[in-house]
Design a protein around this motif. Structure first.
Motif, PDB file in Angstrom:
ATOM      1  N   LEU A 246     -32.018  10.389 -45.028  1.00  0.00           N
ATOM      2  CA  LEU A 246     -32.500  11.685 -45.509  1.00  0.00           C
ATOM      3  C   LEU A 246     -32.244  12.860 -44.563  1.00  0.00           C
ATOM      4  N   PRO A 247     -32.260  12.673 -43.231  1.00  0.00           N
ATOM      5  CA  PRO A 247     -31.981  13.833 -42.362  1.00  0.00           C
ATOM      6  C   PRO A 247     -30.619  14.472 -42.592  1.00  0.00           C
ATOM      7  N   ALA A 248     -29.660  13.735 -43.183  1.00  0.00           N
ATOM      8  CA  ALA A 248     -28.329  14.290 -43.424  1.00  0.00           C
ATOM      9  C   ALA A 248     -28.164  14.822 -44.843  1.00  0.00           C
ATOM     10  N   VAL A 249     -29.213  14.744 -45.660  1.00  0.00           N
ATOM     11  CA  VAL A 249     -29.180  15.241 -47.035  1.00  0.00           C
ATOM     12  C   VAL A 249     -29.798  16.631 -47.061  1.00  0.00           C
ATOM     13  N   VAL A 250     -29.160  17.572 -47.755  1.00  0.00           N
ATOM     14  CA  VAL A 250     -29.610  18.961 -47.732  1.00  0.00           C
ATOM     15  C   VAL A 250     -29.887  19.474 -49.140  1.00  0.00           C
TER      16      VAL A 250
ATOM     17  N   GLY B 223     -31.629  13.789 -52.974  1.00  0.00           N
ATOM     18  CA  GLY B 223     -31.293  15.171 -53.286  1.00  0.00           C
ATOM     19  C   GLY B 223     -32.484  16.066 -53.453  1.00  0.00           C
ATOM     20  N   ASN B 224     -32.299  17.093 -54.279  1.00  0.00           N
ATOM     21  CA  ASN B 224     -33.240  18.197 -54.413  1.00  0.00           C
ATOM     22  C   ASN B 224     -33.615  18.398 -55.885  1.00  0.00           C
ATOM     23  N   PRO B 225     -34.225  17.385 -56.540  1.00  0.00           N
ATOM     24  CA  PRO B 225     -34.511  17.514 -57.974  1.00  0.00           C
ATOM     25  C   PRO B 225     -35.527  18.613 -58.259  1.00  0.00           C
ATOM     26  N   PHE B 226     -35.192  19.458 -59.249  1.00  0.00           N
ATOM     27  CA  PHE B 226     -36.075  20.545 -59.675  1.00  0.00           C
ATOM     28  C   PHE B 226     -36.479  21.458 -58.518  1.00  0.00           C
ATOM     29  N   GLY B 227     -35.652  21.493 -57.455  1.00  0.00           N
ATOM     30  CA  GLY B 227     -35.943  22.365 -56.324  1.00  0.00           C
ATOM     31  C   GLY B 227     -37.092  21.905 -55.464  1.00  0.00           C
ATOM     32  N   LEU B 228     -37.485  20.637 -55.585  1.00  0.00           N
ATOM     33  CA  LEU B 228     -38.648  20.140 -54.840  1.00  0.00           C
ATOM     34  C   LEU B 228     -38.331  19.772 -53.398  1.00  0.00           C
ATOM     35  N   GLY B 229     -37.052  19.714 -53.050  1.00  0.00           N
ATOM     36  CA  GLY B 229     -36.690  19.317 -51.701  1.00  0.00           C
ATOM     37  C   GLY B 229     -36.339  17.843 -51.635  1.00  0.00           C
ATOM     38  N   GLY B 230     -36.207  17.346 -50.410  1.00  0.00           N
ATOM     39  CA  GLY B 230     -35.713  15.993 -50.184  1.00  0.00           C
ATOM     40  C   GLY B 230     -36.475  14.934 -50.952  1.00  0.00           C
ATOM     41  N   SER B 231     -35.798  14.265 -51.865  1.00  0.00           N
ATOM     42  CA  SER B 231     -36.393  13.190 -52.655  1.00  0.00           C
ATOM     43  C   SER B 231     -35.402  12.044 -52.731  1.00  0.00           C
ATOM     44  N   ILE B 232     -35.924  10.840 -52.894  1.00  0.00           N
ATOM     45  CA  ILE B 232     -35.067   9.682 -53.005  1.00  0.00           C
ATOM     46  C   ILE B 232     -35.557   8.799 -54.144  1.00  0.00           C
TER      47      ILE B 232
END
Length: 364
Positions: free
Chosen positions: A47-51, A169-178
């Protein structure tokens, strides 16, 4: 935002009980606990490398009466910088500690401003290195002090249907999610373009996940989340990712030159079926690809390829479908010569062709 395929309504679905194949409840629960992996360590590592990517664009509506006229360009020039600001969001991931990031082309679009946000809250402006519409990929660069956490590519060819995968990724603009799921299918064609070869997964992918990575259990990127199929606009358990084996070559070209060059023959083609009795005559058993037309002055025309010829191999490698032929030639660097094995009036021939450069909008 993620592209959604045409929505379809589904009716008449019902949940039906299954008899004769269920394990005893306690045994089933124990089996489920043993079968489900723990993704916590993997998520912490990747996750630290996902933006998250936010973009700002100018919305300029062209009056219908001006579209397609010489005044359209004039209108666009006059309105540049005056239109309302439109915000969008997507995802991406770092592939090089120096600050190179991958995302989808449709996430960036015609953005006038791109902002990248990491899981720790750090924000950076990003500039576009290059984009490729045919595979919907884009490469960005940010200037950061010090090395950034980066992800490594894995082999999408090694994937099997049923393998576990994770989408970040960033679903619905919520930020880091997996999210987690499995590979549902490989080699999917969804009408996005001539190079469709998508990984289908049931790992939940939603608007905003576009451009984010799809991981294998080793934490390697084996796909870039790109599209969803959904009656509602949200995840329906059918998502699609560009396979890493396709994306890696595109990104390498964008990194080197900022653009992608593909080989081109200049033909229109269609799938062909093997003629009855072809095996008895010693012809190739595969149906191959039928040349339906040849563009005048194209590489195929200069090499002597004709309408009605049947292409059965490229450099000895069999081609069974028109899509395989297009992909095979596209992978050849322009200027390089390939050997086409063809059937002309049922007779086998070898034809050398110097591959050309694929136009932005190829004629054939």
């Amino acid at each position: 935002m993620s592209h959604a395929l045409p929505r379809r309504a589904f009716a008449g679905l019902a949940l039906l009980p299954l008899f004769g194949c269920a394990a005893p409840p306690a045994q089933a629960q124990r089996g489920a606990l043993l079968a489900l992996p723990d993704f916590a360590d993997l998520a912490e590592r990747v996750l630290p490398a996902v933006v998250s990517i936010s973009v700002t664009s100018e919305a300029r509506e062209i009056p219908p009466e001006l579209r397609g006229t010489p005044f359209e360009r004039y209108f666009r020039d006059r309105q540049r910088g005056r239109g309302p600001q439109v915000m969008g969001a997507g995802s991406g991931f770092v592939i090089d500690p120096s600050g190179l990031l991958v995302t989808n082309n449709h996430v960036i679009g015609n953005a006038s401003r791109v902002q990248v946000t990491f899981q720790n809250g750090q924000e950076y402006p990003a500039r576009l290195v290059g984009m490729d519409e045919l595979t919907d990929l884009a490469l960005l660069r940010i200037e950061a002090q010090g090395a950034l956490p980066a992800l490594s590519w894995g082999s999408s060819a090694a994937l099997r249907v049923g393998n576990w995968v994770l989408a970040a990724g960033n679903p619905f603009g919520l930020g880091g999610s997996i999210t987690s799921g499995i590979v549902s299918a490989r080699g999917r064609e969804i009408g996005a373009g001539p190079f469709d070869d998508f990984i289908q997964t049931d790992a939940p992918i939603n608007p905003g996940n576009s451009g984010g990575p799809l991981f294998n259990m080793a934490g390697e990127v084996i796909g870039i989340n790109t599209a969803i199929y959904s009656p509602s606009g949200a995840s329906a358990g059918i998502g699609f990712a560009v396979p890493s084996d396709l994306a890696r070559g595109v990104i390498d070209q964008l990194r080197g030159t900022g653009r992608v060059e593909r080989g081109w023959l200049g033909v229109s083609v269609q799938d062909a079926e093997a003629e009855p009795g072809a095996l008895r005559r010693g012809a190739a058993p595969a149906g191959g690809v039928l040349v339906a037309g040849v563009v005048r002055g194209s590489p195929a025309s200069r090499a002597g390829l004709r309408q009605g010829d049947q292409v059965v191999a490229i450099n000895g490698d069999a081609v069974d479908t028109s899509r395989a032929l297009v992909r095979g030639i596209a992978a050849v660097p322009p200027g390089q010569t390939v050997r086409l094995s063809i059937l002309r009036n049922g007779r086998p021939m070898e034809l050398p062709v110097q591959v050309g450069r694929r136009p932005v909008e190829p004629q054939g």
